[in-house]
Each structure stands twice: as C-alpha cells, then as structure tokens.
Design a protein around this motif. Structure first.
Motif, PDB file in Angstrom:
ATOM      1  N   GLU A   1     -12.703   7.974   8.630  1.00  0.00           N
ATOM      2  CA  GLU A   1     -12.351   8.481   7.312  1.00  0.00           C
ATOM      3  C   GLU A   1     -10.955   8.033   6.887  1.00  0.00           C
ATOM      4  OE1 GLU A   1     -12.788  10.330   3.664  1.00  0.00           O
ATOM      5  OE2 GLU A   1     -14.252   9.740   5.180  1.00  0.00           O
ATOM      6  N   ASP A   2     -10.041   7.871   7.837  1.00  0.00           N
ATOM      7  CA  ASP A   2      -8.691   7.423   7.499  1.00  0.00           C
ATOM      8  C   ASP A   2      -8.700   6.018   6.914  1.00  0.00           C
ATOM      9  OD1 ASP A   2      -7.432   9.788   8.226  1.00  0.00           O
ATOM     10  OD2 ASP A   2      -7.074   9.134  10.287  1.00  0.00           O
ATOM     11  N   GLU A   3      -9.472   5.115   7.520  1.00  0.00           N
ATOM     12  CA  GLU A   3      -9.570   3.763   6.976  1.00  0.00           C
ATOM     13  C   GLU A   3     -10.207   3.788   5.590  1.00  0.00           C
ATOM     14  OE1 GLU A   3      -9.764   0.926  10.973  1.00  0.00           O
ATOM     15  OE2 GLU A   3     -11.484   1.015   9.614  1.00  0.00           O
ATOM     16  N   ARG A   4     -11.220   4.600   5.412  1.00  0.00           N
ATOM     17  CA  ARG A   4     -11.852   4.689   4.092  1.00  0.00           C
ATOM     18  C   ARG A   4     -10.850   5.181   3.050  1.00  0.00           C
ATOM     19  NH1 ARG A   4     -13.178   7.588   0.326  1.00  0.00           N
ATOM     20  NH2 ARG A   4     -12.282   9.390   1.381  1.00  0.00           N
ATOM     21  N   ARG A   5     -10.066   6.183   3.422  1.00  0.00           N
ATOM     22  CA  ARG A   5      -9.089   6.755   2.502  1.00  0.00           C
ATOM     23  C   ARG A   5      -8.030   5.721   2.102  1.00  0.00           C
ATOM     24  NH1 ARG A   5      -4.352   8.847   3.968  1.00  0.00           N
ATOM     25  NH2 ARG A   5      -5.027   8.882   6.154  1.00  0.00           N
ATOM     26  N   VAL A   6      -7.539   4.952   3.071  1.00  0.00           N
ATOM     27  CA  VAL A   6      -6.521   3.941   2.782  1.00  0.00           C
ATOM     28  C   VAL A   6      -7.097   2.841   1.894  1.00  0.00           C
ATOM     29  CG1 VAL A   6      -5.059   2.144   3.813  1.00  0.00           C
ATOM     30  CG2 VAL A   6      -5.190   4.413   4.876  1.00  0.00           C
ATOM     31  N   ALA A   7      -8.308   2.384   2.204  1.00  0.00           N
ATOM     32  CA  ALA A   7      -8.925   1.320   1.404  1.00  0.00           C
ATOM     33  C   ALA A   7      -9.192   1.790  -0.019  1.00  0.00           C
ATOM     34  CB  ALA A   7     -10.228   0.857   2.068  1.00  0.00           C
ATOM     35  N   GLU A   8      -9.699   2.995  -0.171  1.00  0.00           N
ATOM     36  CA  GLU A   8      -9.976   3.532  -1.500  1.00  0.00           C
ATOM     37  C   GLU A   8      -8.679   3.666  -2.303  1.00  0.00           C
ATOM     38  OE1 GLU A   8     -13.079   6.800  -2.743  1.00  0.00           O
ATOM     39  OE2 GLU A   8     -11.246   7.774  -2.011  1.00  0.00           O
ATOM     40  N   ALA A   9      -7.627   4.134  -1.641  1.00  0.00           N
ATOM     41  CA  ALA A   9      -6.337   4.290  -2.326  1.00  0.00           C
ATOM     42  C   ALA A   9      -5.778   2.944  -2.760  1.00  0.00           C
ATOM     43  CB  ALA A   9      -5.347   5.024  -1.421  1.00  0.00           C
ATOM     44  N   TYR A  10      -5.926   1.923  -1.914  1.00  0.00           N
ATOM     45  CA  TYR A  10      -5.356   0.620  -2.270  1.00  0.00           C
ATOM     46  C   TYR A  10      -6.130  -0.023  -3.423  1.00  0.00           C
ATOM     47  CZ  TYR A  10      -2.826  -3.717  -1.956  1.00  0.00           C
ATOM     48  OH  TYR A  10      -2.027  -4.800  -2.271  1.00  0.00           O
TER      49      TYR A  10
ATOM     50  N   PRO B   1       0.826  -1.222   0.000  1.00  0.00           N
ATOM     51  CA  PRO B   1       0.000   0.000   0.000  1.00  0.00           C
ATOM     52  C   PRO B   1       0.852   1.261   0.000  1.00  0.00           C
ATOM     53  CG  PRO B   1      -0.046  -1.078   2.150  1.00  0.00           C
ATOM     54  CD  PRO B   1       0.629  -2.027   1.222  1.00  0.00           C
ATOM     55  N   ALA B   2       0.548   2.160  -0.895  1.00  0.00           N
ATOM     56  CA  ALA B   2       1.267   3.436  -0.951  1.00  0.00           C
ATOM     57  C   ALA B   2       0.733   4.417   0.089  1.00  0.00           C
ATOM     58  CB  ALA B   2       1.143   4.039  -2.352  1.00  0.00           C
ATOM     59  N   VAL B   3      -0.516   4.221   0.488  1.00  0.00           N
ATOM     60  CA  VAL B   3      -1.150   5.047   1.521  1.00  0.00           C
ATOM     61  C   VAL B   3      -1.526   4.123   2.668  1.00  0.00           C
ATOM     62  CG1 VAL B   3      -3.106   6.556   2.049  1.00  0.00           C
ATOM     63  CG2 VAL B   3      -2.063   6.611  -0.228  1.00  0.00           C
ATOM     64  N   ASP B   4      -1.172   4.506   3.898  1.00  0.00           N
ATOM     65  CA  ASP B   4      -1.433   3.624   5.033  1.00  0.00           C
ATOM     66  C   ASP B   4      -1.659   4.466   6.282  1.00  0.00           C
ATOM     67  OD1 ASP B   4      -1.794   1.254   6.434  1.00  0.00           O
ATOM     68  OD2 ASP B   4       0.026   0.319   5.657  1.00  0.00           O
ATOM     69  N   LEU B   5      -2.087   3.799   7.359  1.00  0.00           N
ATOM     70  CA  LEU B   5      -2.242   4.465   8.645  1.00  0.00           C
ATOM     71  C   LEU B   5      -0.895   4.510   9.366  1.00  0.00           C
ATOM     72  CD1 LEU B   5      -5.580   2.868   9.931  1.00  0.00           C
ATOM     73  CD2 LEU B   5      -5.255   4.963   8.610  1.00  0.00           C
ATOM     74  N   PRO B   6      -0.691   5.472  10.252  1.00  0.00           N
ATOM     75  CA  PRO B   6       0.579   5.560  10.996  1.00  0.00           C
ATOM     76  C   PRO B   6       0.823   4.312  11.832  1.00  0.00           C
ATOM     77  CG  PRO B   6      -0.726   7.564  11.271  1.00  0.00           C
ATOM     78  CD  PRO B   6      -1.613   6.570  10.604  1.00  0.00           C
ATOM     79  N   ALA B   7       2.074   3.926  11.944  1.00  0.00           N
ATOM     80  CA  ALA B   7       2.436   2.739  12.723  1.00  0.00           C
ATOM     81  C   ALA B   7       2.426   3.054  14.214  1.00  0.00           C
ATOM     82  CB  ALA B   7       3.815   2.239  12.312  1.00  0.00           C
TER      83      ALA B   7
ATOM     84  N   LEU C   1     -17.051  -0.159  -0.022  1.00  0.00           N
ATOM     85  CA  LEU C   1     -16.569   0.536   1.172  1.00  0.00           C
ATOM     86  C   LEU C   1     -17.789   1.029   1.917  1.00  0.00           C
ATOM     87  CD1 LEU C   1     -13.580   2.591  -0.306  1.00  0.00           C
ATOM     88  CD2 LEU C   1     -13.596   0.255   0.588  1.00  0.00           C
ATOM     89  N   GLU C   2     -17.999   0.479   3.116  1.00  0.00           N
ATOM     90  CA  GLU C   2     -19.215   0.766   3.869  1.00  0.00           C
ATOM     91  C   GLU C   2     -18.859   1.255   5.265  1.00  0.00           C
ATOM     92  OE1 GLU C   2     -22.123  -2.436   3.657  1.00  0.00           O
ATOM     93  OE2 GLU C   2     -21.083  -3.294   1.914  1.00  0.00           O
ATOM     94  N   PRO C   3     -19.513   2.301   5.749  1.00  0.00           N
ATOM     95  CA  PRO C   3     -19.227   2.758   7.117  1.00  0.00           C
ATOM     96  C   PRO C   3     -19.614   1.695   8.135  1.00  0.00           C
ATOM     97  CG  PRO C   3     -21.171   3.855   6.248  1.00  0.00           C
ATOM     98  CD  PRO C   3     -20.570   3.091   5.102  1.00  0.00           C
ATOM     99  N   LEU C   4     -18.769   1.513   9.128  1.00  0.00           N
ATOM    100  CA  LEU C   4     -19.038   0.516  10.170  1.00  0.00           C
ATOM    101  C   LEU C   4     -19.985   1.118  11.199  1.00  0.00           C
ATOM    102  CD1 LEU C   4     -18.411  -2.264  11.439  1.00  0.00           C
ATOM    103  CD2 LEU C   4     -16.549  -1.142  12.679  1.00  0.00           C
ATOM    104  N   GLU C   5     -21.217   0.686  11.150  1.00  0.00           N
ATOM    105  CA  GLU C   5     -22.202   1.143  12.137  1.00  0.00           C
ATOM    106  C   GLU C   5     -22.121   0.303  13.411  1.00  0.00           C
ATOM    107  OE1 GLU C   5     -23.772   3.831  11.585  1.00  0.00           O
ATOM    108  OE2 GLU C   5     -23.469   4.060   9.425  1.00  0.00           O
ATOM    109  N   ALA C   6     -21.948  -0.998  13.233  1.00  0.00           N
ATOM    110  CA  ALA C   6     -21.849  -1.911  14.378  1.00  0.00           C
ATOM    111  C   ALA C   6     -21.318  -3.247  13.885  1.00  0.00           C
ATOM    112  CB  ALA C   6     -23.215  -2.105  15.034  1.00  0.00           C
TER     113      ALA C   6
END
Length: 200
Positions: A122-131, A9-15, A149-154
């Motif tokens: 939104e960060d998870e959505r952004r990473v998934a969309e980028a990948y 992944p070129a875009v990811d969440l901080p470690a 890509l679906e928002p996690l409601e529960a």
C-alpha cells in the motif's frame, strides 16, 4: 516537456529502511527501461521480465501476442539509502518512457507495452498515486497520464537473452534509435544521479 520541469516527489518511502527494496515498473520494451535504470546510482540490479499475468504464459513469444495480461516490466533492486522509490518514479515518468501513451510505446503496440506501476504494498501505491497527482497538477504533460497502478501478484524473469540486451547489442537498430536516446536523455538530465566508476 523536459526532465527539469518534473517535480521531486512530495510523498516518498522512508530512506534506508529496509536496506534493500525492489520496484517493478512497466514502460514499454524492457530492453529500453533496463538500460536506463542500470545507470542510476543506488540501483543494485535490474531484471527484465513479465508482470500482470500468470506463470503458464510468461514467455516472450506468448506475451508478444498481447493476450496474456502481462506487461514487459523490470524489477529494480535498489538501496533506499541512496535513491528512493519516488526518485525512481521521477526517472520513470520523465525519461524512461512516455506515460501518456495507452497500451503502446511508439511503434510497440499492445497491452504488453502498457505503462504501469506494479506496487508491492500500500505504501508504494500511495507514493505512485501521489506522484501522478503531482505531475497532473504541474501540467508537465499535454495529454492525460495513462499509467495504471496494479498490485504486484508475481514477477516472472524474462529469458536469459533479454538481460543486458542493450549493452550487448549496441548496434542493433532498435537499440540505436529507441533505447540509446533514452539513456542519453538520462545522462543529460540527471548527471548527479548516475553511477560512478566504483558503482559500476
């Protein structure tokens, strides 16, 4: 299409911040996806369950009707200092399921078997969309990616008998023919990402 053809992944969440995160992914029968992700270093826990619907119909028999809006999903609790959301997505797309199949995985058919990333923010959505964009650009699949890509409601945990199902039922035909080959594929493709004896 082999895992080696999948880009990192070129875009990811901080470690490492926060110390623990949970990713919710749906890729067909949760017996299979649970078995794959339990093998990965940095994964602390994997729980099968249901996402995308409401609490009143979050049970296996009702979800199997395909009318509840749920997907069979897994909640992966992981250590971001040892693995990342992006790397979980790489395994998800390259090994755990076929993201080009719409509302099915093999002979498992219906929207409850859809391919989906349930993003918590939104960060998870952004990473998934980028990948997904990376995979499209790299042309690793011959068909369009059907993953939603679906928002996690529960997330609703599945019934107890679904937990560790593949490990507890290694000779069940579905596990032998569908689940075990995915685990074998993971072990061949990513030996450096597997848990060691001290992680088990």
């Amino acid at each position: 299409m082999t895992p080696s053809s999948f880009p990192d992944p070129a875009v990811d969440l901080p470690a490492g911040d926060p110390a623990e995160r949970t990713a919710v992914l749906a890729g067909g029968c949760f017996w299979c996806t649970e078995a794959v992700f339990k093998e990965l270093a940095g994964v602390r826990d994997v729980r099968p369950g249901y996402a995308g619907g409401t609490a009143d119909t979050a049970d296996y028999r009702t979800v199997c009707s395909g009318t509840t809006g749920h997907a069979e999903a897994i909640a992966i609790t992981y250590d971001p200092a040892r693995t990342s959301f992006g790397m979980l997505l790489k395994v998800f797309f390259s090994v755990a399921h076929d993201p080009t199949q719409l509302n099915r995985q093999g002979n498992d058919r219906g929207p409850q078997y859809r391919s989906a990333v349930f993003y918590a923010d939104e960060d998870e959505r952004r990473v998934a969309e980028a990948y997904i964009g990376q995979l499209d650009a790299a042309g690793v699949f011959d068909a369009p990616i059907a993953t939603t890509l679906e928002p996690l409601e529960a997330f609703y945990e599945a019934e107890d008998y679904h937990f560790d199902y593949a490990a507890r039922n290694p000779f069940q035909p579905y596990i032998v023919h569908i689940s075990a080959p995915k685990v074998d594929k993971l072990r061949r493709a990513y030996p450096e990402r597997l848990k060691s004896g001290s992680d088990a």
